[in-house]
Write an enzyme that holds these catalytic residues in place. Structure first.
Site, PDB file in Angstrom:
ATOM      1  N   GLU A 112     -23.765 -76.938 -41.577  1.00 53.05           N
ATOM      2  CA  GLU A 112     -22.635 -77.478 -40.812  1.00 53.05           C
ATOM      3  C   GLU A 112     -23.137 -78.006 -39.477  1.00 53.05           C
ATOM      4  O   GLU A 112     -24.168 -77.542 -38.994  1.00 53.05           O
ATOM      5  CB  GLU A 112     -21.637 -76.353 -40.461  1.00 53.05           C
ATOM      6  CG  GLU A 112     -20.970 -75.726 -41.615  1.00 53.05           C
ATOM      7  CD  GLU A 112     -20.230 -74.444 -41.195  1.00 53.05           C
ATOM      8  OE1 GLU A 112     -19.886 -74.287 -39.999  1.00 53.05           O
ATOM      9  OE2 GLU A 112     -20.014 -73.607 -42.073  1.00 53.05           O
ATOM     10  N   LYS A 114     -23.449 -78.165 -35.539  1.00 49.18           N
ATOM     11  CA  LYS A 114     -23.253 -77.204 -34.457  1.00 49.18           C
ATOM     12  C   LYS A 114     -22.604 -77.978 -33.314  1.00 49.18           C
ATOM     13  O   LYS A 114     -23.269 -78.753 -32.619  1.00 49.18           O
ATOM     14  CB  LYS A 114     -24.594 -76.618 -34.034  1.00 49.18           C
ATOM     15  CG  LYS A 114     -24.480 -75.523 -33.005  1.00 49.18           C
ATOM     16  CD  LYS A 114     -25.811 -74.830 -32.862  1.00 49.18           C
ATOM     17  CE  LYS A 114     -25.824 -73.772 -31.789  1.00 49.18           C
ATOM     18  NZ  LYS A 114     -25.164 -74.084 -30.559  1.00 49.18           N
ATOM     19  N   ASP A 116     -21.004 -78.940 -29.928  1.00 49.94           N
ATOM     20  CA  ASP A 116     -21.223 -78.496 -28.561  1.00 49.94           C
ATOM     21  C   ASP A 116     -19.894 -78.478 -27.817  1.00 49.94           C
ATOM     22  O   ASP A 116     -19.537 -79.411 -27.113  1.00 49.94           O
ATOM     23  CB  ASP A 116     -22.217 -79.447 -27.878  1.00 49.94           C
ATOM     24  CG  ASP A 116     -22.927 -78.774 -26.728  1.00 49.94           C
ATOM     25  OD1 ASP A 116     -22.696 -77.565 -26.522  1.00 49.94           O
ATOM     26  OD2 ASP A 116     -23.698 -79.447 -26.036  1.00 49.94           O
ATOM     27  N   TYR A 232     -14.280 -73.073 -38.432  1.00 50.65           N
ATOM     28  CA  TYR A 232     -15.333 -72.795 -39.412  1.00 50.65           C
ATOM     29  C   TYR A 232     -15.450 -71.337 -39.835  1.00 50.65           C
ATOM     30  O   TYR A 232     -16.311 -71.006 -40.635  1.00 50.65           O
ATOM     31  CB  TYR A 232     -16.698 -73.267 -38.890  1.00 50.65           C
ATOM     32  CG  TYR A 232     -17.035 -72.748 -37.496  1.00 50.65           C
ATOM     33  CD1 TYR A 232     -16.900 -73.584 -36.397  1.00 50.65           C
ATOM     34  CD2 TYR A 232     -17.471 -71.446 -37.289  1.00 50.65           C
ATOM     35  CE1 TYR A 232     -17.194 -73.132 -35.120  1.00 50.65           C
ATOM     36  CE2 TYR A 232     -17.756 -70.984 -36.030  1.00 50.65           C
ATOM     37  CZ  TYR A 232     -17.622 -71.829 -34.932  1.00 50.65           C
ATOM     38  OH  TYR A 232     -17.892 -71.377 -33.684  1.00 50.65           O
ATOM     39  N   LYS A 321     -31.864 -76.079 -34.021  1.00 49.82           N
ATOM     40  CA  LYS A 321     -31.619 -76.903 -32.830  1.00 49.82           C
ATOM     41  C   LYS A 321     -32.382 -78.216 -32.915  1.00 49.82           C
ATOM     42  O   LYS A 321     -33.554 -78.228 -33.296  1.00 49.82           O
ATOM     43  CB  LYS A 321     -32.087 -76.149 -31.573  1.00 49.82           C
ATOM     44  CG  LYS A 321     -31.371 -74.825 -31.355  1.00 49.82           C
ATOM     45  CD  LYS A 321     -30.069 -75.020 -30.658  1.00 49.82           C
ATOM     46  CE  LYS A 321     -30.290 -75.184 -29.190  1.00 49.82           C
ATOM     47  NZ  LYS A 321     -29.278 -74.564 -28.384  1.00 49.82           N
ATOM     48  N   CYS A 415     -22.032-102.540   1.545  1.00 52.68           N
ATOM     49  CA  CYS A 415     -21.909-102.776   0.106  1.00 52.68           C
ATOM     50  C   CYS A 415     -23.158-103.499  -0.387  1.00 52.68           C
ATOM     51  O   CYS A 415     -23.521-104.542   0.172  1.00 52.68           O
ATOM     52  CB  CYS A 415     -20.661-103.604  -0.172  1.00 52.68           C
ATOM     53  SG  CYS A 415     -20.614-104.231  -1.864  1.00 52.68           S
ATOM     54  N   CYS A 418     -22.270-107.280  -1.369  1.00 49.59           N
ATOM     55  CA  CYS A 418     -21.855-108.328  -0.430  1.00 49.59           C
ATOM     56  C   CYS A 418     -22.282-108.045   1.004  1.00 49.59           C
ATOM     57  O   CYS A 418     -22.101-108.887   1.882  1.00 49.59           O
ATOM     58  CB  CYS A 418     -20.342-108.525  -0.487  1.00 49.59           C
ATOM     59  SG  CYS A 418     -19.430-107.118   0.165  1.00 49.59           S
ATOM     60  N   CYS A 433     -16.104-100.562  -1.359  1.00 50.66           N
ATOM     61  CA  CYS A 433     -16.266-101.835  -0.686  1.00 50.66           C
ATOM     62  C   CYS A 433     -14.875-102.454  -0.706  1.00 50.66           C
ATOM     63  O   CYS A 433     -14.263-102.563  -1.767  1.00 50.66           O
ATOM     64  CB  CYS A 433     -17.241-102.733  -1.433  1.00 50.66           C
ATOM     65  SG  CYS A 433     -17.152-104.415  -0.806  1.00 50.66           S
ATOM     66  N   CYS A 438     -15.845-109.793  -2.310  1.00 53.39           N
ATOM     67  CA  CYS A 438     -17.082-109.197  -2.823  1.00 53.39           C
ATOM     68  C   CYS A 438     -17.263-109.626  -4.285  1.00 53.39           C
ATOM     69  O   CYS A 438     -16.366-109.423  -5.100  1.00 53.39           O
ATOM     70  CB  CYS A 438     -17.012-107.681  -2.732  1.00 53.39           C
ATOM     71  SG  CYS A 438     -18.421-106.886  -3.538  1.00 53.39           S
TER      72      CYS A 438
END
Ligand code: IVH
Length: 676
Positions: A112, A114, A116, A232, A321, A415, A418, A433, A438
């Site tokens: 199955e 795993k 997370d 499960y 894993k 920025c 710009c 900004c 811009c």
């Protein structure tokens, strides 16, 4: 009147459609039809509150926020898993368990994913979801029932299902199952995009977000998070039989209407189980959730249980894993990207490194607070994670690897797109900004400028805006007014009619009010209402542009933050340049002297009003100007044609006449509401 049995039927129907939608991903009715059913259920429940039970589909959210979570003792320990890193490790596990019990020689294995996410435990009594808990320490978890109820794929009532042989599957009187709650990667990214655009803190990864969402004390908040679940395991069952093999359990849970993974497989041959497991290593990004491996389980659960445990890890299963998608590399620099809303987002410029088959050179650093909190310095060795399709992100610095030459990072004051000063607004983590010209934000600025609440220029959708910018014809909103017919005709998709319509819509926008123009400029914190007030106080845009923060704060509801934002906006030379251009092209309306002239709209178009009595804030003239500015007509006497009588204190005979004729009667507050 609805009967109780009709109510029960309706509930069943809704459970059925919920299941089709959230578990099977194949709805058989439209969302609107579903909403209709749910609304009907709500209506019946309003009439018969005593009929409502915990399994009603209306009971998903809305319970009062808890001030803390109660503890729940699990009916059986909620175990963890030992890890295997690679095929040889997994084979070694098999050899170990074979030595303990030689029946393993003939065992079958279930593989199955795993997932997370967050392990959760769900309790059903007589088929009704009555309690849900976190894993906690494996013995005692936290009661997060209210939050779990908001997850649509968790059945509040186990739908009665028929098996293939058409016999009804029995459900134990008390059934406790376990699954993994998670946020799909796509949903996680969408959530983060929304948060980023709103200048709020983004989340690090789907797992943390799911865990954080489920541990919210306010279930309304959890309800707004797109969480789901895959189950499960049967932890405990009383008053009924359940299967004794893992494969059958998955089938059984699925038959009961629970969401179960569709990539699980059963193998007689352990090597085939390993090959299948490894095949998912390459395909892990195809899954809608994050996974850090596969779980290989001995199918025969009686045998698995008899193998016993090592600590909290049952011997009968192993987590295979996948290689971690975390690596360390050097942070060479920190760059800054400017988003569509002007939010500045820092990103890591990394020494190129391979993470799970992909070369990574950039990773997000979320926001400037994150860099400070984690004390991430330029030159640091940093831990970087790439998971699923999520943009790689920097987890943090490896402090022990510092050599002393690493440099602390200072967020930019200009920025990067710009060169204008950047700004921070109280209560938000983001830096912005705010330069209307811009280039990084131009699309959004123009989109906002032409939108319905602003200049309301029809026919200028995002595609066309992008076309105009890409072709170099438009560098700021003022350029819209100097567009030429033949320039547009040269663009893809522009025919005579479309061109003429667009040009006239643009020119027509010159008749819009000053209030709308102010709203259209996109000054941070200035919406339509505030723009209206500004246009009243400053009938000339020049006057507004020269106003001080103190003057601005004289306006009701205008606090120091917005005042500062307005002053800053007008102080920018690029914005001043834009205003000059707007004036030059004739986009330069004047504001109103009365409280209302400037908020013109057409909502009252075709309506006739009569005003009588003394209104709370409007003078007679104010009321007249307000109605007219919204396209309505004001007359002196009430007739059948009168749409509304606006009623104040001490009204005259007009009130009686209006009542006699059945004319609708409203107050000043309602009048204002209608205009919105
Ligand atoms: S079985 C005895 N199956 O992974 C049963 N766990 O690293 C032990 N997990 O704590 C768990 N997907 O939270 C199992 N298909 C799956 C799983 C799964 C995710 C989680 C679970 C467990 C952790 C162990």
């Amino acid at each position: 009147m609805a009967t109780k049995s009709y109510y029960e039927e309706l509930k069943e129907k809704i459970h059925f459609h919920n299941h089709r939608y959230h578990v099977m991903d194949s709805p058989v009715i439209s969302d609107a039809e579903f909403d209709k059913l749910l609304n009907e259920l709500k209506r019946i429940e309003a009439e018969h509150p005593d009929w409502i039970t915990a399994d009603s589909p209306t009971r998903r959210a809305g319970a009062k926020p808890a001030d803390r979570f109660d503890k729940v003792r699990h009916p059986a320990p909620i175990l963890s898993l030992a890890n295997a890193f690679g095929a040889d490790d997994a084979r070694a596990w098999l050899e170990r368990v074979k030595r303990i019990d030689d029946r393993v020689e003939k065992a079958k294995f279930v593989v199955e994913p795993k997932i997370d996410g967050l392990s959760v435990v769900l309790h059903y009594r007589d088929g009704v979801f009555v309690q849900g808990a976190t894993r906690g320490d494996g013995e005692v978890g936290e009661d997060i029932t209210q939050n779990l109820r908001t997850i649509r794929s968790i059945p509040l009532k186990i739908p009665v299902q028929k098996s293939k042989q058409s016999s009804v599957i029995s459900v134990p009187k008390y059934l406790v199952i376990r699954g993994e709650a998670f946020m799909p990667v796509k949903e996680f990214e969408a959530l983060n995009r929304k948060l980023e655009e709103a200048g709020e803190k983004t989340y690090q990864n789907p797992r943390n977000t799911a865990a954080g969402s489920l541990r919210q004390l306010d279930s309304e908040l959890t309800a707004s998070r797109p969480l789901t679940i895959l189950v499960y395991q049967i932890v405990h069952a009383e008053g009924g039989k359940v299967p004794t093999s893992q494969w059958e359990i998955l089938e059984y849970l699925k038959a009961l209407g629970f969401p179960v993974t569709d990539i699980a497989k059963r193998f007689d041959d352990f090597e085939k189980a390993i090959a299948y497991t490894e095949s998912w290593e390459k395909k892990r990004d195809d899954l809608s959730y994050e996974t850090d491996g596969m779980v290989i389980k001995i199918d025969d659960l009686t045998l698995a249980a008899e193998l016993g445990f090592v600590g909290k890890d049952p011997r009968g299963a192993i987590a295979f894993k996948f290689p971690a998608r975390e690596v360390t590399t050097t942070l060479n620099d920190i760059g800054v990207a400017v988003g569509r809303t002007g939010v500045l987002t820092p990103y890591a410029v990394l020494e190129a490194v391979e993470i799970g088959g992909v070369i990574v050179e950039r990773a997000t650093l979320h926001n400037f607070d994150y860099i400070a909190e984690k004390d991430i310095r330029i030159g640091d060795r940093v831990l970087v994670k790439r998971a699923g399709e999520v943009i790689p992100y920097v987890i943090g610095p490896v402090v022990d690897a510092r050599k002393g030459k690493e440099k602390k990072y200072k967020p930019p004051t200009k920025c990067p797109a710009c060169g204008q000063d950047v700004e921070h607004f109280e209560g938000e983590v983001a830096w912005y900004c705010v330069n209307a010209a811009c280039p990084a934000q131009l699309v959004r600025n123009i989109e906002h400028y032409v939108s319905r609440g602003a200049m309301d220029i029809e026919g200028l959708g995002i595609k066309i805006v992008e076309q105009l910018i890409e072709s170099g014809l438009v560098k700021d909103v003022a350029d819209l007014y100097t567009l030429k017919r033949d320039q547009l005709l040269a663009l893809e998709g522009f025919k005579d009619k479309k061109t003429d319509n667009l040009l006239s819509a643009i020119q027509n926008s010159k008749t819009q009010s000053l209030a709308r123009l102010i709203a259209a400029l996109g000054i941070h914190g200035v919406g339509e209402v505030m723009a209206g007030d500004l246009a009243v106080t400053f009938p000339e845009l020049e006057a507004l542009s020269k106003s001080s923060a103190e003057e601005l704060q004289q306006i009701e509801g205008l606090g120091p933050n917005i005042a500062e934002s307005i002053v800053d906006w007008f102080a920018r030379s690029s914005n001043q340049k834009l205003l000059k251009k707007l004036k030059a092209v004739g986009m330069w309306p004047k504001g109103g002297k009365s409280k209302v002239e400037s908020r013109a709209s057409d909502v009252f178009g075709g309506l006739t009003f009569v005003v009588t009595g003394t209104l709370p804030t409007f003078s007679r003239d104010d009321a007249k100007a307000f109605i007219e500015s919204h396209g309505g007509k004001v007359t002196d006497s009430v007739s059948k044609k009168t749409s509304y009588l606006v009623l104040g204190e001490n009204p005259g005979s007009k009130f009686d006449k209006a009542k006699a004729l059945g004319v609708r009667i409203i107050g000043e507050a309602e009048l204002k509401k209608l205009a919105k």
